[in-house]
Design a protein around this motif. Structure first.
Motif, PDB file in Angstrom:
ATOM      1  N   GLN A  90       0.837  -1.207   0.000  1.00 43.51           N
ATOM      2  CA  GLN A  90       0.000   0.000   0.000  1.00 43.51           C
ATOM      3  C   GLN A  90       0.865   1.248   0.000  1.00 43.51           C
ATOM      4  O   GLN A  90       0.539   2.245  -0.650  1.00 43.51           O
ATOM      5  CB  GLN A  90      -0.921  -0.008   1.214  1.00 43.51           C
ATOM      6  CG  GLN A  90      -1.965  -1.098   1.188  1.00 43.51           C
ATOM      7  CD  GLN A  90      -2.627  -1.289   2.541  1.00 43.51           C
ATOM      8  OE1 GLN A  90      -1.995  -1.136   3.578  1.00 43.51           O
ATOM      9  NE2 GLN A  90      -3.900  -1.652   2.526  1.00 43.51           N
ATOM     10  N   PHE A  91       1.964   1.197   0.738  1.00 40.28           N
ATOM     11  CA  PHE A  91       2.904   2.310   0.802  1.00 40.28           C
ATOM     12  C   PHE A  91       3.409   2.664  -0.597  1.00 40.28           C
ATOM     13  O   PHE A  91       3.408   3.830  -0.996  1.00 40.28           O
ATOM     14  CB  PHE A  91       4.061   1.930   1.735  1.00 40.28           C
ATOM     15  CG  PHE A  91       5.209   2.881   1.750  1.00 40.28           C
ATOM     16  CD1 PHE A  91       5.095   4.140   2.291  1.00 40.28           C
ATOM     17  CD2 PHE A  91       6.440   2.491   1.244  1.00 40.28           C
ATOM     18  CE1 PHE A  91       6.175   5.014   2.322  1.00 40.28           C
ATOM     19  CE2 PHE A  91       7.530   3.351   1.275  1.00 40.28           C
ATOM     20  CZ  PHE A  91       7.382   4.617   1.816  1.00 40.28           C
ATOM     21  N   VAL A  92       3.825   1.655  -1.359  1.00 43.77           N
ATOM     22  CA  VAL A  92       4.318   1.894  -2.719  1.00 43.77           C
ATOM     23  C   VAL A  92       3.204   2.457  -3.585  1.00 43.77           C
ATOM     24  O   VAL A  92       3.428   3.391  -4.367  1.00 43.77           O
ATOM     25  CB  VAL A  92       4.912   0.600  -3.320  1.00 43.77           C
ATOM     26  CG1 VAL A  92       5.232   0.780  -4.794  1.00 43.77           C
ATOM     27  CG2 VAL A  92       6.150   0.173  -2.546  1.00 43.77           C
ATOM     28  N   GLN A  93       1.995   1.935  -3.423  1.00 44.29           N
ATOM     29  CA  GLN A  93       0.862   2.437  -4.200  1.00 44.29           C
ATOM     30  C   GLN A  93       0.609   3.913  -3.892  1.00 44.29           C
ATOM     31  O   GLN A  93       0.361   4.705  -4.794  1.00 44.29           O
ATOM     32  CB  GLN A  93      -0.395   1.618  -3.918  1.00 44.29           C
ATOM     33  CG  GLN A  93      -1.592   2.090  -4.719  1.00 44.29           C
ATOM     34  CD  GLN A  93      -2.854   1.300  -4.428  1.00 44.29           C
ATOM     35  OE1 GLN A  93      -2.864   0.433  -3.567  1.00 44.29           O
ATOM     36  NE2 GLN A  93      -3.913   1.614  -5.137  1.00 44.29           N
ATOM     37  N   VAL A  94       0.692   4.274  -2.629  1.00 42.75           N
ATOM     38  CA  VAL A  94       0.490   5.672  -2.233  1.00 42.75           C
ATOM     39  C   VAL A  94       1.557   6.555  -2.878  1.00 42.75           C
ATOM     40  O   VAL A  94       1.266   7.655  -3.360  1.00 42.75           O
ATOM     41  CB  VAL A  94       0.521   5.813  -0.698  1.00 42.75           C
ATOM     42  CG1 VAL A  94       0.643   7.265  -0.270  1.00 42.75           C
ATOM     43  CG2 VAL A  94      -0.723   5.192  -0.092  1.00 42.75           C
ATOM     44  N   LEU A  95       2.786   6.078  -2.907  1.00 42.14           N
ATOM     45  CA  LEU A  95       3.872   6.869  -3.478  1.00 42.14           C
ATOM     46  C   LEU A  95       3.703   7.093  -4.977  1.00 42.14           C
ATOM     47  O   LEU A  95       4.059   8.142  -5.497  1.00 42.14           O
ATOM     48  CB  LEU A  95       5.220   6.187  -3.235  1.00 42.14           C
ATOM     49  CG  LEU A  95       5.694   6.125  -1.790  1.00 42.14           C
ATOM     50  CD1 LEU A  95       7.010   5.351  -1.715  1.00 42.14           C
ATOM     51  CD2 LEU A  95       5.851   7.499  -1.194  1.00 42.14           C
ATOM     52  N   LEU A  96       3.173   6.113  -5.671  1.00 41.49           N
ATOM     53  CA  LEU A  96       3.127   6.160  -7.128  1.00 41.49           C
ATOM     54  C   LEU A  96       1.799   6.610  -7.721  1.00 41.49           C
ATOM     55  O   LEU A  96       1.706   6.822  -8.920  1.00 41.49           O
ATOM     56  CB  LEU A  96       3.492   4.777  -7.698  1.00 41.49           C
ATOM     57  CG  LEU A  96       4.892   4.282  -7.350  1.00 41.49           C
ATOM     58  CD1 LEU A  96       5.110   2.887  -7.900  1.00 41.49           C
ATOM     59  CD2 LEU A  96       5.951   5.245  -7.844  1.00 41.49           C
ATOM     60  N   THR A  97       0.791   6.775  -6.897  1.00 45.33           N
ATOM     61  CA  THR A  97      -0.537   7.118  -7.397  1.00 45.33           C
ATOM     62  C   THR A  97      -0.875   8.561  -7.040  1.00 45.33           C
ATOM     63  O   THR A  97      -0.747   8.962  -5.887  1.00 45.33           O
ATOM     64  CB  THR A  97      -1.600   6.176  -6.778  1.00 45.33           C
ATOM     65  OG1 THR A  97      -1.203   4.829  -6.992  1.00 45.33           O
ATOM     66  CG2 THR A  97      -2.955   6.410  -7.405  1.00 45.33           C
ATOM     67  N   PRO A  98      -1.312   9.334  -8.028  1.00 44.92           N
ATOM     68  CA  PRO A  98      -1.726  10.704  -7.729  1.00 44.92           C
ATOM     69  C   PRO A  98      -2.853  10.728  -6.688  1.00 44.92           C
ATOM     70  O   PRO A  98      -3.688   9.822  -6.644  1.00 44.92           O
ATOM     71  CB  PRO A  98      -2.227  11.235  -9.073  1.00 44.92           C
ATOM     72  CG  PRO A  98      -1.544  10.383 -10.098  1.00 44.92           C
ATOM     73  CD  PRO A  98      -1.416   9.019  -9.460  1.00 44.92           C
ATOM     74  N   ALA A  99      -2.850  11.762  -5.884  1.00 47.45           N
ATOM     75  CA  ALA A  99      -3.830  11.884  -4.802  1.00 47.45           C
ATOM     76  C   ALA A  99      -5.261  11.800  -5.323  1.00 47.45           C
ATOM     77  O   ALA A  99      -6.126  11.200  -4.682  1.00 47.45           O
ATOM     78  CB  ALA A  99      -3.613  13.197  -4.051  1.00 47.45           C
ATOM     79  N   ARG A 143       1.020  17.261  -2.896  1.00 45.13           N
ATOM     80  CA  ARG A 143       1.322  16.831  -4.237  1.00 45.13           C
ATOM     81  C   ARG A 143       0.149  16.144  -4.896  1.00 45.13           C
ATOM     82  O   ARG A 143      -0.775  15.682  -4.239  1.00 45.13           O
ATOM     83  CB  ARG A 143       2.536  15.918  -4.244  1.00 45.13           C
ATOM     84  CG  ARG A 143       2.332  14.409  -4.255  1.00 45.13           C
ATOM     85  CD  ARG A 143       1.702  13.797  -3.073  1.00 45.13           C
ATOM     86  NE  ARG A 143       1.727  12.351  -3.139  1.00 45.13           N
ATOM     87  CZ  ARG A 143       0.666  11.595  -2.989  1.00 45.13           C
ATOM     88  NH1 ARG A 143      -0.492  12.138  -2.816  1.00 45.13           N
ATOM     89  NH2 ARG A 143       0.743  10.300  -3.006  1.00 45.13           N
ATOM     90  N   ASP A 144       0.206  16.097  -6.244  1.00 47.58           N
ATOM     91  CA  ASP A 144      -0.700  15.220  -6.991  1.00 47.58           C
ATOM     92  C   ASP A 144      -0.022  13.873  -7.161  1.00 47.58           C
ATOM     93  O   ASP A 144      -0.662  12.842  -7.155  1.00 47.58           O
ATOM     94  CB  ASP A 144      -1.007  15.804  -8.370  1.00 47.58           C
ATOM     95  CG  ASP A 144      -2.104  16.842  -8.292  1.00 47.58           C
ATOM     96  OD1 ASP A 144      -2.919  16.764  -7.351  1.00 47.58           O
ATOM     97  OD2 ASP A 144      -2.151  17.717  -9.157  1.00 47.58           O
TER      98      ASP A 144
END
Length: 147
Positions: A90-99, A143-144
């Motif tokens: 989930q952490f990686v997904q949060v980092l790579l996905t726009p808000a 950030r987006d």
């Protein structure tokens, strides 16, 4: 840890039982004080339960991180700082996905807090090679997307 939780639970039960029996006999001030003590005990139990959950989740998160990144110092840092409810995937997904794609604006306050803490964990642990000018963390938080 289990003993502390059990002790707090036992004390809470005893206090609650005593409160129920003595409620009719106590003046309102004592009732309020007793209720405040009960709330504090319940809060301590909640905090201890959360701490236990976090400690139990660290090894699994660490294993996930080491499979992907393989940098012990980074993985140790990140998994210790991530909220208990956010695993490494989930952490990686949060980092790579726009808000916007994550639906950040529609999330509950607790979910937003967890995502914000995940971004803070990233910022504290990674050796980011990009620009780190003034307001670096603010830029991440507003950030987006990170990249």
């Amino acid at each position: 840890m289990k003993k502390m939780v059990l002790c707090l639970l036992l004390v809470s039960c005893l206090v609650w039982n005593g409160a129920a029996q003595a409620a009719d006999e106590m003046d309102p001030k004592k009732q309020a004080e007793l209720m405040e003590k009960i709330k504090k005990l319940e809060q301590q139990i909640t905090e201890l339960t959360a701490l236990k959950l976090k400690k139990q989740s660290i090894p699994a998160k660490r294993e996930q991180c080491m499979k992907v990144v393989g940098v012990e110092s980074y993985c140790t840092c990140v998994v210790e700082k991530l909220p208990a409810s956010v695993d490494y995937r989930q952490f990686v997904q949060v980092l790579l996905t726009p808000a916007k794609e994550l639906g950040y604006d529609a999330m509950s306050t607790e979910q937003k807090k967890d995502l914000d803490l995940a971004l803070v964990a990233w910022a504290k642990c990674v050796d980011y090679k990009g620009p780190k000018g003034a307001g670096f963390i603010d830029g991440i938080m507003n950030r987006d997307t990170l990249f």
